[in-house]
Write a protein that holds these residues in place. Structure first.
Motif, PDB file in Angstrom:
ATOM      1  N   LEU A 282       1.861 -35.723  20.908  1.00 22.19           N
ATOM      2  CA  LEU A 282       0.845 -36.770  20.948  1.00 22.19           C
ATOM      3  C   LEU A 282       1.382 -38.015  21.653  1.00 22.19           C
ATOM      4  O   LEU A 282       0.678 -38.638  22.452  1.00 22.19           O
ATOM      5  CB  LEU A 282       0.369 -37.118  19.537  1.00 22.19           C
TER       6      LEU A 282
ATOM      7  N   ILE B  31      -4.754 -32.564  22.161  1.00 26.07           N
ATOM      8  CA  ILE B  31      -3.662 -33.540  22.228  1.00 26.07           C
ATOM      9  C   ILE B  31      -3.875 -34.489  23.403  1.00 26.07           C
ATOM     10  O   ILE B  31      -3.757 -35.715  23.271  1.00 26.07           O
ATOM     11  CB  ILE B  31      -2.301 -32.814  22.329  1.00 26.07           C
TER      12      ILE B  31
ATOM     13  N   LEU C 204       4.244 -32.031  16.726  1.00 25.33           N
ATOM     14  CA  LEU C 204       2.919 -32.547  17.058  1.00 25.33           C
ATOM     15  C   LEU C 204       2.997 -34.035  17.390  1.00 25.33           C
ATOM     16  O   LEU C 204       2.395 -34.489  18.378  1.00 25.33           O
ATOM     17  CB  LEU C 204       1.934 -32.305  15.912  1.00 25.33           C
TER      18      LEU C 204
END
Length: 192
Positions: free
Chosen positions: A23, A160, A19
Motif C-alpha cells: 500500500l 492496492i 500488505l
C-alpha cells in the motif's frame, strides 16, 4: 509528503506488513511529489502501549511512534483480523493517541485475514474507529485474505493501486499542515 504506516502484524514475516508495504509503495508511485515513508511496527512496542494504558506515561519508543503518526501528512493503517475484528494491539495503539490528533488526516485502511468472510471489518470496525478520531479515510479500503496472495494477486494489486492513488491524491490536495483542502475556482473546474 510524510507518510506514516502503522502495521499490527504479529509474526515475522507478516502478511499484514506485506500488505502495508505494498500500500505504501502504491501511494509513493501515485504521488506527484517526493514521499518519505516511516513504518511503525506495533509488535515492537506492544509492551510500551500496554504500560502507557496502565500508567498514562509513554516510553520514548512509544512517544516516537505517536509523533511519527501524528506528524505525518497521511496514514496507512493495517491490522490483522482476529475473531472477526481488528487486533487488540491495533486498537490499543489508537487508544493512546490524543482524541484530536488525527483530525482531517487522510487515512488508507487495510486488513488481512484467513478468509474473505472477514472483509467487512473495514466498513464495520475500522471506518467507525477512524470516524470517531475524525480522520479522513479514503473511499477504497483493502482487505487481503489468504487466498488473495499468490496466483490470484491481480485483483488484490488493482485494489492496492486504486487505494494508494486515492490516498496520494487526498494527501496532496491538502495545503501545508492546515489539513484544509486546496481551493479550486469553479471556472477552473469547468475548463477541465
Amino acid at each position: 509528503m510524510k507518510l506514516a504506516v502503522v502495521t499490527a502484524g504479529l509474526s515475522v514475516p507478516s502478511s499484514t506488513r506485506l500488505l502495508a508495504d505494498r500500500l505504501a509503495a502504491a501511494t509513493v508511485a501515485a504521488a506527484g511529489s517526493p514521499v518519505s515513508v516511516s513504518v511503525v511496527e506495533l509488535r515492537d512496542i506492544a509492551l510500551d502501549v500496554t504500560k502507557n494504558l496502565l500508567t498514562g506515561f509513554p516510553s520514548p519508543a512509544l512517544r516516537s511512534a505517536i509523533e511519527t503518526v501524528t506528524g505525518a501528512d497521511a496514514l496507512i493503517a493495517v491490522t490483522p483480523v482476529f475473531t472477526a475484528g481488528y487486533s487488540g494491539l491495533f486498537k490499543s495503539f489508537f487508544d493512546v493517541l490524543d482524541a484530536d490528533s488525527l483530525v482531517g488526516k487522510p487515512v488508507l485502511l487495510g486488513a488481512t485475514g484467513g478468509t474473505e468472510r472477514h472483509s467487512l471489518v473495514l466498513d464495520y470496525q475500522l471506518r467507525p474507529l477512524f470516524g470517531y478520531l475524525k480522520a479522513d479515510p479514503v473511499a477504497t479500503g483493502v482487505y487481503a485474505a489468504s487466498s488473495d496472495w499468490g496466483s490470484g494477486e491481480g485483483a488484490l494489486q488493482r485494489r492496492i493501486e486504486k487505494a494508494g492513488g486515492e490516498l496520494a491524491s487526498l494527501a496532496e490536495g491538502r495545503v501545508g499542515d492546515s489539513g484544509a483542502p486546496e481551493f479550486v475556482p469553479f471556472e477552473q473546474l469547468l475548463a477541465e
